[in-house]
Design a protein around this motif. Structure first.
Motif, short mmCIF file in Angstrom:
data_model
loop_
_atom_site.label_atom_id
_atom_site.label_comp_id
_atom_site.label_asym_id
_atom_site.label_seq_id
_atom_site.Cartn_x
_atom_site.Cartn_y
_atom_site.Cartn_z
N GLY A 1 47.56 61.85 -32.54
CA GLY A 1 46.78 61.44 -31.39
C GLY A 1 47.68 60.75 -30.38
O GLY A 1 48.92 60.80 -30.47
N GLY B 1 40.92 68.12 -29.23
CA GLY B 1 40.24 66.87 -28.89
C GLY B 1 41.00 65.60 -29.19
O GLY B 1 40.38 64.55 -29.38
N LYS B 2 42.33 65.65 -29.19
CA LYS B 2 43.10 64.44 -29.51
C LYS B 2 42.87 63.33 -28.48
O LYS B 2 42.72 62.17 -28.85
N THR C 1 40.28 63.51 -26.21
CA THR C 1 38.82 63.43 -26.13
C THR C 1 38.27 62.35 -27.05
O THR C 1 37.42 61.54 -26.65
N GLU C 2 38.75 62.34 -28.27
CA GLU C 2 38.23 61.40 -29.28
C GLU C 2 38.42 59.95 -28.85
O GLU C 2 37.51 59.12 -28.97
N THR C 3 39.62 59.64 -28.32
CA THR C 3 39.88 58.26 -27.90
C THR C 3 39.05 57.89 -26.68
O THR C 3 38.49 56.79 -26.60
N GLY D 1 35.65 57.19 -27.81
CA GLY D 1 35.63 55.92 -28.51
C GLY D 1 35.66 54.71 -27.58
O GLY D 1 35.22 53.62 -27.96
N LEU E 1 37.41 71.77 -31.77
CA LEU E 1 37.01 70.54 -31.09
C LEU E 1 35.51 70.29 -31.26
O LEU E 1 35.09 69.17 -31.59
N LEU F 1 34.67 69.08 -34.74
CA LEU F 1 35.08 67.71 -35.02
C LEU F 1 34.32 66.69 -34.18
O LEU F 1 34.08 65.57 -34.62
N LEU F 2 33.94 67.08 -32.94
CA LEU F 2 33.31 66.15 -32.00
C LEU F 2 32.04 66.80 -31.43
O LEU F 2 31.96 67.13 -30.25
N VAL G 1 30.31 65.85 -27.97
CA VAL G 1 31.04 65.98 -26.71
C VAL G 1 30.68 67.30 -26.03
O VAL G 1 30.58 68.35 -26.69
#
Length: 253
Positions: A29, A57-58, A60-62, A65, A83, A86-87, A90
Motif C-alpha cells: 500500500g 484499490g491500494k 482507494t482503501e486508505t 479509511g 478491487l 475487496l472493497l 466503493v
C-alpha cells in the motif's frame, strides 16, 4: 537499458490483469502520511476523491479509511473485479485517464498510484482538469524501495532487469499543464512486511517480469531467491522492506 518501445509499453500497461489476485495480495500500500499530505494541498476540505487507474484499490482503501467518498476508475476489468471484491462499498467504474466516466467538477481530489507514467499525459491532465473542481488537488504517487538502506540497494541491483528509476524529484517531475499549479513534492518512509517468498511474489507482479520470456524471468527469480536466502536481513522469517512513497501534488487553477 533504453526506454521500451511503444509496443512493449502497451503490453506492460495491459499486463497487470493476468496477475490481479497476486497484485492485490503482494503489492504494498501507500504511506497514509503521504495521502494526508496530498489531501492537504486542496483548497477547503476534500470530501470526494477519485482514485484513477486504481488497480486493485491500494490507494482507494486508505482514502476510504480516511472517511472520503471514493470513486475508483480502472481500465483493466480483472483488476477492477478484484478491487470490487475487496472493497464492495466503493463505487468502481471501468474507464481510462483520457476518458474519465464522471461529470465536470465531480471530485475534490484525484490520486494516481504507480500509474501516471502509463498515461497519455496531455489528454489525461486535460481530462483530470475537467472532473476536478477548481481548488481541488491532483496527487500522483509512486512507491520505491528505500535504497539508502544498504541491503535494499543490493536487493534492487540483484532484481534489476535493466530498468532505470528516477534519482531525483526532477527526474520524476510530472508534466506541466496550464490548468494546474506547479507541483510540490514530498517523500514519506514506510515499510512492507515480507518474507523471502512473498517478496519474490511481489517481484513477479512487476510488468517487465510479467511480460518477459521465462528464459529471462526464471534466472532472475533464482538470482533474487539466492540473495534473499543468504542476506542476514531477509533469510529468516518476516522482515520489513523499507519503502519511500514519492508524492507530488498540484492544485487545479
Amino acid at each position: 537499458m533504453s526506454d521500451p518501445t511503444p509496443g512493449i509499453r502497451a503490453r506492460q500497461a495491459a499486463s497487470f490483469g493476468s496477475r490481479a489476485g497476486a497484485y492485490a495480495e503482494h503489492r504494498p500500500g501507500y504511506s497514509r502520511e503521504a495521502i494526508e499530505w496530498g489531501l492537504a494541498g486542496a483548497d477547503g476540505t476534500p470530501r470526494r476523491a477519485l482514485d484513477l487507474a486504481a488497480g486493485t484499490g491500494k490507494v482507494t482503501e486508505t482514502l476510504a479509511g480516511l472517511g472520503l467518498d471514493v470513486i475508483a476508475v480502472e481500465p483493466d476489468p480483472e483488476m477492477l473485479a478484484e478491487l470490487s471484491r475487496l472493497l464492495p462499498s466503493v463505487t468502481a467504474l471501468e474507464g481510462h485517464a483520457e476518458r474519465i466516466p464522471l461529470p465536470d467538477s465531480a471530485v475534490d481530489a484525484i490520486f494516481v498510484g504507480q500509474a501516471f507514467h502509463w498515461f497519455d499525459v496531455g489528454p489525461a491532465m486535460t481530462e483530470m482538469a475537467r472532473v476536478l473542481r477548481p481548488g481541488g488537488v491532483f496527487v500522483p504517487m509512486w512507491n520505491y524501495e528505500d535504497e539508502s538502506v544498504p541491503w535494499v540497494a543490493e536487493f534492487t541491483g540483484t532484481a534489476s532487469m535493466g530498468w532505470r528509476r528516477p534519482a531525483t524529484d526532477g527526474d520524476r517531475q510530472p508534466a506541466t499543464h496550464p490548468a494546474f499549479t506547479p507541483f510540490e513534492s514530498g517523500r514519506f518512509r514506510h515499510a512492507h512486511r515480507r518474507t523471502a517468498e512473498s517478496l519474490l511474489e511481489t517481484l513477479q507482479t512487476y510488468s517487465r517480469v510479467i511480460i518477459s520470456d521465462p528464459a529471462e524471468s526464471a534466472p532472475l527469480v533464482a538470482r533474487v531467491r539466492g540473495f534473499l536466502e543468504t542476506n542476514p536481513a531477509t533469510a529468516s522469517g518476516e522482515f520489513d522492506l523499507p519503502l519511500i512513497t514519492w508524492t507530488f501534488r498540484s492544485r487545479r487553477r
